[in-house]
Write a protein that holds these residues in place. Structure first.
Motif, PDB file in Angstrom:
ATOM      1  N   TYR A 304       0.824  -1.266  -0.238  1.00 21.76           N
ATOM      2  CA  TYR A 304       0.095  -0.064  -0.061  1.00 21.76           C
ATOM      3  C   TYR A 304       0.952   1.234  -0.025  1.00 21.76           C
ATOM      4  O   TYR A 304       1.782   1.510   0.967  1.00 21.76           O
ATOM      5  CB  TYR A 304      -0.777   0.006   1.337  1.00 21.76           C
ATOM      6  N   LEU A 305       0.870   1.951  -1.067  1.00 22.10           N
ATOM      7  CA  LEU A 305       1.801   3.325  -1.165  1.00 22.10           C
ATOM      8  C   LEU A 305       1.123   4.583  -0.978  1.00 22.10           C
ATOM      9  O   LEU A 305      -0.055   4.619  -1.823  1.00 22.10           O
ATOM     10  CB  LEU A 305       2.393   3.030  -2.646  1.00 22.10           C
ATOM     11  N   ASP A 306       1.394   5.451  -0.017  1.00 24.56           N
ATOM     12  CA  ASP A 306       0.974   6.563   0.314  1.00 24.56           C
ATOM     13  C   ASP A 306       1.789   7.728  -0.324  1.00 24.56           C
ATOM     14  O   ASP A 306       2.884   7.742   0.366  1.00 24.56           O
ATOM     15  CB  ASP A 306       0.382   6.548   1.616  1.00 24.56           C
ATOM     16  N   LEU A 307       1.410   8.418  -1.313  1.00 22.85           N
ATOM     17  CA  LEU A 307       2.395   9.352  -1.647  1.00 22.85           C
ATOM     18  C   LEU A 307       1.960  10.709  -1.650  1.00 22.85           C
ATOM     19  O   LEU A 307       0.750  11.087  -1.784  1.00 22.85           O
ATOM     20  CB  LEU A 307       2.519   9.225  -3.428  1.00 22.85           C
ATOM     21  N   HIS A 308       2.802  11.761  -1.327  1.00 22.19           N
ATOM     22  CA  HIS A 308       2.410  13.064  -1.037  1.00 22.19           C
ATOM     23  C   HIS A 308       3.492  13.866  -1.739  1.00 22.19           C
ATOM     24  O   HIS A 308       4.679  13.632  -1.892  1.00 22.19           O
ATOM     25  CB  HIS A 308       2.582  13.440   0.405  1.00 22.19           C
ATOM     26  N   VAL A 309       3.287  15.040  -2.366  1.00 13.99           N
ATOM     27  CA  VAL A 309       4.199  16.003  -3.093  1.00 13.99           C
ATOM     28  C   VAL A 309       4.368  17.199  -2.097  1.00 13.99           C
ATOM     29  O   VAL A 309       3.483  17.881  -1.930  1.00 13.99           O
ATOM     30  CB  VAL A 309       3.630  16.388  -4.461  1.00 13.99           C
ATOM     31  N   LYS A 310       5.664  17.566  -1.812  1.00 12.74           N
ATOM     32  CA  LYS A 310       6.209  18.707  -1.198  1.00 12.74           C
ATOM     33  C   LYS A 310       6.978  19.470  -1.931  1.00 12.74           C
ATOM     34  O   LYS A 310       7.635  19.186  -2.706  1.00 12.74           O
ATOM     35  CB  LYS A 310       6.659  18.105   0.253  1.00 12.74           C
ATOM     36  N   ILE A 311       7.172  20.727  -1.587  1.00 13.47           N
ATOM     37  CA  ILE A 311       7.904  21.670  -1.942  1.00 13.47           C
ATOM     38  C   ILE A 311       9.233  21.884  -1.085  1.00 13.47           C
ATOM     39  O   ILE A 311       8.988  22.034   0.240  1.00 13.47           O
ATOM     40  CB  ILE A 311       7.225  23.266  -2.479  1.00 13.47           C
ATOM     41  N   ALA A 312      10.438  21.660  -1.375  1.00 14.28           N
ATOM     42  CA  ALA A 312      11.427  21.994  -0.690  1.00 14.28           C
ATOM     43  C   ALA A 312      12.288  22.972  -1.775  1.00 14.28           C
ATOM     44  O   ALA A 312      13.234  22.885  -2.753  1.00 14.28           O
ATOM     45  CB  ALA A 312      12.663  20.766  -0.560  1.00 14.28           C
ATOM     46  N   LYS A 313      12.158  24.184  -1.601  1.00 12.47           N
ATOM     47  CA  LYS A 313      12.630  25.435  -2.271  1.00 12.47           C
ATOM     48  C   LYS A 313      14.146  25.304  -2.500  1.00 12.47           C
ATOM     49  O   LYS A 313      14.852  25.334  -1.771  1.00 12.47           O
ATOM     50  CB  LYS A 313      12.023  26.702  -1.666  1.00 12.47           C
ATOM     51  N   ASP A 314      14.424  25.274  -4.114  1.00 14.27           N
ATOM     52  CA  ASP A 314      15.942  25.504  -4.454  1.00 14.27           C
ATOM     53  C   ASP A 314      16.571  24.449  -3.450  1.00 14.27           C
ATOM     54  O   ASP A 314      17.932  24.643  -3.392  1.00 14.27           O
ATOM     55  CB  ASP A 314      16.312  26.654  -4.157  1.00 14.27           C
ATOM     56  N   TRP A 315      16.091  23.283  -3.278  1.00 13.78           N
ATOM     57  CA  TRP A 315      16.999  22.362  -2.793  1.00 13.78           C
ATOM     58  C   TRP A 315      18.437  21.615  -3.069  1.00 13.78           C
ATOM     59  O   TRP A 315      19.177  21.542  -2.422  1.00 13.78           O
ATOM     60  CB  TRP A 315      16.289  21.046  -2.239  1.00 13.78           C
ATOM     61  N   GLN A 316      18.618  21.861  -4.606  1.00  8.36           N
ATOM     62  CA  GLN A 316      19.779  21.202  -5.086  1.00  8.36           C
ATOM     63  C   GLN A 316      21.106  22.304  -4.806  1.00  8.36           C
ATOM     64  O   GLN A 316      22.184  22.078  -4.947  1.00  8.36           O
ATOM     65  CB  GLN A 316      19.791  21.243  -6.790  1.00  8.36           C
ATOM     66  N   ARG A 317      20.493  23.566  -4.337  1.00  8.82           N
ATOM     67  CA  ARG A 317      21.692  24.446  -4.228  1.00  8.82           C
ATOM     68  C   ARG A 317      21.856  24.805  -2.451  1.00  8.82           C
ATOM     69  O   ARG A 317      22.296  25.568  -2.045  1.00  8.82           O
ATOM     70  CB  ARG A 317      21.421  26.041  -4.660  1.00  8.82           C
ATOM     71  N   ASP A 318      20.955  24.186  -1.877  1.00  8.06           N
ATOM     72  CA  ASP A 318      20.652  24.524  -0.247  1.00  8.06           C
ATOM     73  C   ASP A 318      21.453  23.549   0.524  1.00  8.06           C
ATOM     74  O   ASP A 318      20.927  22.404   0.551  1.00  8.06           O
ATOM     75  CB  ASP A 318      19.321  24.710   0.112  1.00  8.06           C
ATOM     76  N   PRO A 319      22.680  23.520   1.136  1.00  9.99           N
ATOM     77  CA  PRO A 319      23.257  22.748   2.373  1.00  9.99           C
ATOM     78  C   PRO A 319      22.298  22.041   2.834  1.00  9.99           C
ATOM     79  O   PRO A 319      22.255  20.595   3.461  1.00  9.99           O
ATOM     80  CB  PRO A 319      24.342  23.186   2.604  1.00  9.99           C
ATOM     81  N   ARG A 320      21.426  22.672   3.630  1.00 11.88           N
ATOM     82  CA  ARG A 320      20.682  22.123   4.577  1.00 11.88           C
ATOM     83  C   ARG A 320      19.581  21.310   4.172  1.00 11.88           C
ATOM     84  O   ARG A 320      19.212  20.304   4.664  1.00 11.88           O
ATOM     85  CB  ARG A 320      19.908  23.334   5.458  1.00 11.88           C
ATOM     86  N   GLN A 321      18.912  21.619   2.859  1.00  7.45           N
ATOM     87  CA  GLN A 321      17.923  20.901   2.136  1.00  7.45           C
ATOM     88  C   GLN A 321      18.573  19.581   1.804  1.00  7.45           C
ATOM     89  O   GLN A 321      17.952  18.510   1.850  1.00  7.45           O
ATOM     90  CB  GLN A 321      17.395  21.657   1.292  1.00  7.45           C
ATOM     91  N   LEU A 322      19.853  19.720   1.184  1.00  6.93           N
ATOM     92  CA  LEU A 322      20.461  18.573   0.610  1.00  6.93           C
ATOM     93  C   LEU A 322      20.778  17.557   1.736  1.00  6.93           C
ATOM     94  O   LEU A 322      20.539  16.189   1.643  1.00  6.93           O
ATOM     95  CB  LEU A 322      21.744  18.960  -0.021  1.00  6.93           C
ATOM     96  N   ARG A 323      21.133  18.054   2.871  1.00  2.00           N
ATOM     97  CA  ARG A 323      21.374  16.850   4.072  1.00  2.00           C
ATOM     98  C   ARG A 323      19.987  16.363   4.449  1.00  2.00           C
ATOM     99  O   ARG A 323      19.916  15.227   4.637  1.00  2.00           O
ATOM    100  CB  ARG A 323      21.919  17.607   5.557  1.00  2.00           C
ATOM    101  N   LYS A 324      19.043  17.033   4.436  1.00  2.00           N
ATOM    102  CA  LYS A 324      17.585  16.648   4.899  1.00  2.00           C
ATOM    103  C   LYS A 324      17.159  15.502   3.881  1.00  2.00           C
ATOM    104  O   LYS A 324      16.472  14.532   4.255  1.00  2.00           O
ATOM    105  CB  LYS A 324      16.656  17.604   5.024  1.00  2.00           C
ATOM    106  N   LEU A 325      17.677  15.579   2.584  1.00  2.00           N
ATOM    107  CA  LEU A 325      17.029  14.596   1.454  1.00  2.00           C
ATOM    108  C   LEU A 325      18.088  13.656   1.199  1.00  2.00           C
ATOM    109  O   LEU A 325      17.951  12.741   0.428  1.00  2.00           O
ATOM    110  CB  LEU A 325      16.832  15.617   0.312  1.00  2.00           C
ATOM    111  N   GLY A 326      19.055  13.671   1.982  1.00  2.00           N
ATOM    112  CA  GLY A 326      20.062  12.569   2.152  1.00  2.00           C
ATOM    113  C   GLY A 326      21.191  12.586   1.032  1.00  2.00           C
ATOM    114  O   GLY A 326      21.967  11.553   0.864  1.00  2.00           O
ATOM    115  N   PHE A 327      21.595  13.832   0.770  1.00  2.69           N
ATOM    116  CA  PHE A 327      22.687  14.014   0.098  1.00  2.69           C
ATOM    117  C   PHE A 327      23.831  14.721   0.770  1.00  2.69           C
ATOM    118  O   PHE A 327      23.546  15.599   1.472  1.00  2.69           O
ATOM    119  CB  PHE A 327      22.500  14.890  -1.202  1.00  2.69           C
TER     120      PHE A 327
END
Length: 327
Positions: A304-327
């Motif tokens: 059973y797959l539950d999907l949601h779409v969220k915004i992480a503004k400019d995450w490719q250039r944001d060190p904090r967002q990159l860490r949160k997304l596992g990079f």
């Protein structure tokens, strides 16, 4: 007569020791595929493993994690490291992916560069081979991929061009092999050649393991692969997926398990969110249906797959967002 043909204890021991020394030693080690984005590395990894452990897409730079696919043989264990495509980075994410590749090159036993046979050897290939030349101790192999998309004459010229590139950059190819992963041409031969270049050593992973990537990572990648279908321009690089929860539902009988997966698809802008969701949610439903089938095939359990779409503004250039997304 019979006495003279009966082996003495000494000759029996000698025969056994000769047999044991002739038995080939077990080999094990790591081989990494490198190449320009969309050079066929992921498809080749899946073909060698015999199962889907890496996502494939026609969109360049879609591999982001170093996934290990494991090839088991009675006399060997070949661990394949599928890396992101080396490229000139435009974002912080791109820089981190390149660093990941360079670190991997220094740690494996064999580096195999992939050159698609339906494209000419170019500046991007030269950039990658020059990076390979900096890693002195690793054995280097060249693979002409996608030979099913080129004529025999094109493949022949391609092999000559690859040899010339090695000579030009100071890289000595241990092997140059033409392969088609989709058609299955020479995949077994490539496995034999790679295994022959590995050091002698014990089994590194248990029998039956196809990858050492956590299941959550593999599931997130399959969802991202489904989300990449039919999107264009910059959107493929703006999509990231994180599995927030993955557990067997508790109230189910043992013979009818159901795996609950809750995942978020991240994009960088509100307009991209609309594209992923689609008209009245149609696109998100298709992503869910397509990825669920792949996940069930991988894990062997109803999902059973539950999907949601969220915004992480400019995450490719944001060190904090990159860490949160596992990079």
């Amino acid at each position: 007569m019979s006495e003279s043909t009966t082996p003495s204890p000494e000759s029996t021991e000698s025969t056994e020791s000769t047999e044991s020394t002739e038995r080939p030693a077990h080999r094990s080690g790591f081989a990494s595929f490198v190449g320009r984005p969309n050079a066929g590395k992921s498809t080749l990894t899946n073909a060698l493993v015999g199962a889907k452990v890496v996502i494939t897409s026609s969109k360049p730079q879609t591999t982001r994690t170093v996934v290990r696919g494991i090839v088991h043989r009675p006399d060997a264990q070949l661990v394949l490291v599928d890396t992101p495509g080396l490229h000139r980075p435009r974002t912080l994410l791109g820089e981190r992916l390149n660093d990941l590749v360079k670190t991997t090159l220094a740690e494996v036993d064999v580096v195999a560069a992939c050159f698609p046979a339906n494209e000419k050897v170019g500046p991007g290939d030269r950039f990658i081979v020059k990076e390979m030349a900096k890693v002195k101790r690793t054995t280097k192999v060249a693979i002409a991929t996608k030979t099913d998309l080129a004529t025999p004459e094109q493949v022949g010229q391609h092999l000559l061009d690859i040899a010339a590139l090695g000579a030009e950059t100071g890289v000595e190819w241990a092997e140059i092999v033409p392969v088609s992963a989709t058609a299955g041409d020479q995949v077994g031969l490539l496995a034999d050649l790679l295994i022959g270049l590995l050091p002698e050593g014990p089994q590194l992973y248990p029998d039956g393991d196809l990858s050492d990537a956590p299941e959550e990572i593999l599931v997130a990648e399959l969802i991202r692969e489904a989300a990449l279908e039919d999107v264009r321009d910059e959107l493929p690089h703006s999509i990231a997926v994180v599995v927030e929860e993955m557990n067997l539902r508790e109230d189910r009988p043992e013979d009818k398990p159901l795996l609950d997966i809750h995942a978020n698809v991240y994009v960088e802008r509100d307009s991209q969110k609309g594209i992923i969701i689609g008209h009245k949610g149609s696109r998100l439903r298709k992503i869910g249906t397509d990825s669920r089938k792949q996940i069930e095939a991988l894990l062997g359990t109803p999902v059973y797959l539950d999907l949601h779409v969220k915004i992480a503004k400019d995450w490719q250039r944001d060190p904090r967002q990159l860490r949160k997304l596992g990079f």
